[in-house]
Design an enzyme around this catalytic site. Structure first.
Site, short mmCIF file in Angstrom:
data_model
loop_
_atom_site.label_atom_id
_atom_site.label_comp_id
_atom_site.label_asym_id
_atom_site.label_seq_id
_atom_site.Cartn_x
_atom_site.Cartn_y
_atom_site.Cartn_z
N GLY A 207 0.82 -1.21 0.00
CA GLY A 207 0.00 0.00 0.00
C GLY A 207 0.85 1.25 0.00
O GLY A 207 1.98 1.25 -0.50
N SER A 208 0.31 2.30 0.58
CA SER A 208 0.97 3.60 0.52
C SER A 208 2.12 3.69 1.52
O SER A 208 2.21 2.90 2.47
CB SER A 208 -0.05 4.69 0.84
OG SER A 208 -0.54 4.49 2.15
N GLY A 212 2.33 2.14 5.26
CA GLY A 212 3.49 1.32 5.65
C GLY A 212 4.11 1.83 6.95
O GLY A 212 4.48 1.04 7.82
N GLU A 229 5.59 -3.26 0.77
CA GLU A 229 5.65 -2.98 -0.67
C GLU A 229 4.84 -1.73 -0.91
O GLU A 229 3.62 -1.77 -0.91
CB GLU A 229 5.13 -4.19 -1.43
CG GLU A 229 5.95 -5.41 -1.02
CD GLU A 229 5.63 -6.67 -1.77
OE1 GLU A 229 4.99 -6.57 -2.82
OE2 GLU A 229 6.05 -7.73 -1.31
N CYS A 263 1.20 0.24 -9.05
CA CYS A 263 2.35 0.60 -8.21
C CYS A 263 3.57 0.84 -9.10
O CYS A 263 4.38 1.71 -8.82
CB CYS A 263 2.64 -0.50 -7.22
SG CYS A 263 2.84 -2.12 -7.96
P1 NAP Z 1 -3.27 2.29 1.52
O1 NAP Z 1 -4.26 3.36 1.73
O2 NAP Z 1 -1.97 2.41 2.25
O3 NAP Z 1 -4.01 0.93 1.93
C1 NAP Z 1 -3.44 -0.34 1.73
C2 NAP Z 1 -4.05 -1.31 2.72
O4 NAP Z 1 -3.61 -0.97 4.02
C3 NAP Z 1 -5.58 -1.27 2.80
O5 NAP Z 1 -6.04 -2.55 3.15
C4 NAP Z 1 -5.82 -0.28 3.92
O6 NAP Z 1 -7.06 -0.46 4.53
C5 NAP Z 1 -4.70 -0.65 4.86
N1 NAP Z 1 -4.24 0.45 5.70
C6 NAP Z 1 -3.83 1.66 5.31
N2 NAP Z 1 -3.44 2.40 6.38
C7 NAP Z 1 -3.62 1.60 7.45
C8 NAP Z 1 -3.42 1.78 8.85
N3 NAP Z 1 -2.97 2.94 9.35
N4 NAP Z 1 -3.72 0.77 9.68
C9 NAP Z 1 -4.19 -0.39 9.20
N5 NAP Z 1 -4.40 -0.64 7.89
C10 NAP Z 1 -4.12 0.34 7.03
O7 NAP Z 1 -2.93 2.08 0.00
P2 NAP Z 1 -3.98 1.96 -1.21
O8 NAP Z 1 -4.49 3.33 -1.50
O9 NAP Z 1 -4.95 0.88 -0.91
O10 NAP Z 1 -3.06 1.45 -2.39
C11 NAP Z 1 -2.35 2.30 -3.24
C12 NAP Z 1 -0.91 2.38 -2.82
O11 NAP Z 1 -0.35 1.08 -2.79
C13 NAP Z 1 -0.06 3.17 -3.79
O12 NAP Z 1 0.83 3.96 -3.06
C14 NAP Z 1 0.69 2.08 -4.55
O13 NAP Z 1 1.89 2.51 -5.12
C15 NAP Z 1 0.89 1.06 -3.49
N6 NAP Z 1 1.14 -0.25 -4.07
C16 NAP Z 1 2.39 -0.76 -4.03
C17 NAP Z 1 2.66 -2.00 -4.60
C18 NAP Z 1 4.06 -2.58 -4.61
O14 NAP Z 1 4.20 -3.71 -5.00
N7 NAP Z 1 5.08 -1.85 -4.20
C19 NAP Z 1 1.63 -2.71 -5.21
C20 NAP Z 1 0.35 -2.15 -5.24
C21 NAP Z 1 0.12 -0.92 -4.65
P3 NAP Z 1 -8.26 0.58 4.24
O15 NAP Z 1 -8.55 0.52 2.81
O16 NAP Z 1 -9.36 0.05 5.08
O17 NAP Z 1 -7.76 1.94 4.66
#
Ligand code: NAP
Length: 461
Positions: A207-208, A212, A229, A263
């Site tokens: 995720g973001s 992370g 990641e 990503c």
């Molecule tokens: P996100 O907002 O960080 O959420 C990712 C996951 O983490 C979701 O299940 C989210 O749940 C959970 N989450 C977020 N903050 C949390 C916290 N404080 N406590 C507990 N759980 C938490 O990211 P996203 O918007 O879903 O995804 C997009 C991001 O992922 C982009 O930055 C992208 O570059 C990155 N990404 C990276 C890769 C890689 O391989 N490097 C692959 C795919 C995506 P909720 O939805 O319930 O908030």
């Protein structure tokens, strides 16, 4: 009761909601996962592999429901048919290498000694998945973790709240025991409380960067292994000897497919000055062909962004760059469906530089900046001028030159003449704020297991 909601980008209405699980019930679920792990790990590897692949096959049978459900949840057009290609490819590949990746490393087997390193499952693996490729990002860890003898608890993104539920349903219907693979609807607070209480033996978070950081904070002091990641700002570099049409095609697709929500999507492109004008002209023509619209419509090639909040970030970055001198080349009139909300027209910006947020922060939308460069040294400097490092895409006919440049780049993967693809035989990883993941490949199995050394001295006669 707290509800976890998916607001559909298709119409801005609640598409699905589920009650968030209270901590007490979540603790019980984790305890069941821990109990189930011992007997799961004792099953022969090929039995575990077969069951996981049966779960994958069962999910494939649900294609007619999965595809529109994905469109409603995160906006990907139905014409792309879901994520089955990558989902199946990754599952099948990890299945094909599981025995080799998990076999003991024998150092000595003699009359006097047996010395070897075996791989043991961690125990309970927690997978926290994002919405952008909700099936593929989850399967990267779920499949090898289960095959290696771990049990898995999955927490999926609110935006794709039905994905975890559906994956688990498919796997359980295919014979994977219910306690071995569970989906929990968790809010952030409960997620953090579980992690802080040392409930898990390994956590994979995709995720973001901010997300992370929160997970790392929650895990502080627990010594729980973490795979992180995170975000990216992946560059492309088009050299003077590149195949121009192929570069335009792949890089524009990499920048805009899935409404740019990849990503490893291409977010900035550096083009040698000799090709710059032609590259820009062809890119504008390429992007102008998109049909923005309702993702449930078979004609639509570009859906809305998953949430109007994400589209607002892209709009703000574009407006900021334009206010600082950037030029937007895609005429918004070509995309009358752009509603100022989740439905966002693609965009190409030129006259950009690295003082602009648009060229530094993750955009995660169908917008890309193009800059002219004079030589490799300048391109390398610009590509490395980022706090992220997931992939780079080099365009040249000279593989030695690409390898030479690749050695100078701060990145997880170096591509030549391709982009935006995850090869399951290679390690998916990043540097800097992109985190410290390492999934798929043999190394992915190693990260989902721990080494255990056996040093057996045989009794002498
Ligand atoms: P996100 O907002 O960080 O959420 C990712 C996951 O983490 C979701 O299940 C989210 O749940 C959970 N989450 C977020 N903050 C949390 C916290 N404080 N406590 C507990 N759980 C938490 O990211 P996203 O918007 O879903 O995804 C997009 C991001 O992922 C982009 O930055 C992208 O570059 C990155 N990404 C990276 C890769 C890689 O391989 N490097 C692959 C795919 C995506 P909720 O939805 O319930 O908030």
């Amino acid at each position: 009761m707290t509800m976890i909601r998916c607001i559909s980008p298709v119409n801005g209405e609640v598409y699905a909601e589920r009650p968030a699980m209270p901590l007490e019930l979540a603790n019980q679920a984790v305890a069941q996962a821990r109990l189930a792990q011992k007997s799961w790990a004792k099953r022969p590897l090929d039995e575990r592999v077969k069951l996981v692949l049966a779960g994958v096959a069962r999910l494939n049978e649900m294609v007619d429901e999965v595809v529109p459900e994905l469109a409603w949840q995160m906006g990907r057009p139905v014409r792309y048919g879901g994520e089955f290609k990558g989902f199946n490819e990754r599952s099948n590949y990890v299945a094909s290498i599981a025995a080799d990746a998990l076999k003991p490393l024998v150092v000595e087997e003699s009359d006097r000694f047996e010395r070897r390193i075996e791989r043991e499952p961690h125990g309970v693996v927690f997978v926290i998945a994002p919405w952008n490729y909700p099936y593929m990002t989850a399967i990267n860890t779920v499949a090898p973790a289960l095959m290696a003898g771990n049990t898995v608890v999955l927490k999926h993104a609110s935006q794709t709240i039905l994905v975890g539920e559906r994956m688990v349903r498919a796997f359980v219907e295919a014979g994977v025991p219910a306690d071995v693979f569970q989906n929990l609807f968790l809010d952030h607070e409960t997620t953090a409380a579980l992690i802080a209480a040392r409930s898990f033996d390994f956590i994979n978070f995709t995720g973001s960067v901010e997300g992370g950081r929160s997970i790392e904070r929650a895990a502080a002091g627990t010594f729980t292994g973490l795979g992180l990641e995170l975000g990216g700002k992946d560059p492309g570099y088009v050299m003077a000897d590149a195949d121009l049409d192929a570069a335009v095609d792949t890089l524009m697709d990499g920048a805009t497919y899935n409404s740019g929500q990849c990503c490893c999507g291409i977010e900035r492109i550096y083009v040698h000055e000799s090709l710059y004008d032609a590259f820009v002209e062809k890119s504008v023509a390429w992007v102008s062909n998109y049909k923005l619209g309702n993702p449930l419509d078979a004609e639509t090639t570009l859906g809305p962004m998953a949430n109007k909040r994400f589209a607002a970030t892209v709009r703000n970055q574009i407006a900021d760059a334009v206010s600082k001198g950037a030029k937007a080349l895609i005429d918004p009139k070509l995309f009358p469906q752009d509603d100022g909300g989740a439905y966002l027209a693609p965009q190409i910006l030129v006259d950009v530089d690295h003082s602009m947020e648009f060229m530094r922060e993750e955009t995660f939308g169908p917008a890309v900046g193009i800059m002219k460069v004079k030589n490799d040294a300048q391109a390398i400097e610009l590509m490395n001028d980022s706090q992220y490092g997931l992939t780079v895409s080099l365009w040249t006919k000279d593989a030695e030159r690409a390898a030479r440049i690749g050695a100078e780049l701060e990145t997880g993967t170096v591509f030549m003449n391709r982009a935006d693809y995850l090869d399951p035989a290679l390690c998916w990883t990043g540097v800097k704020e992109t985190g410290r993941g390492g999934s798929l490949s043999v190394l992915g199995f190693h990260n989902l297991t721990r080494p255990k050394s056996y040093h057996l001295k045989k009794a002498t006669a």
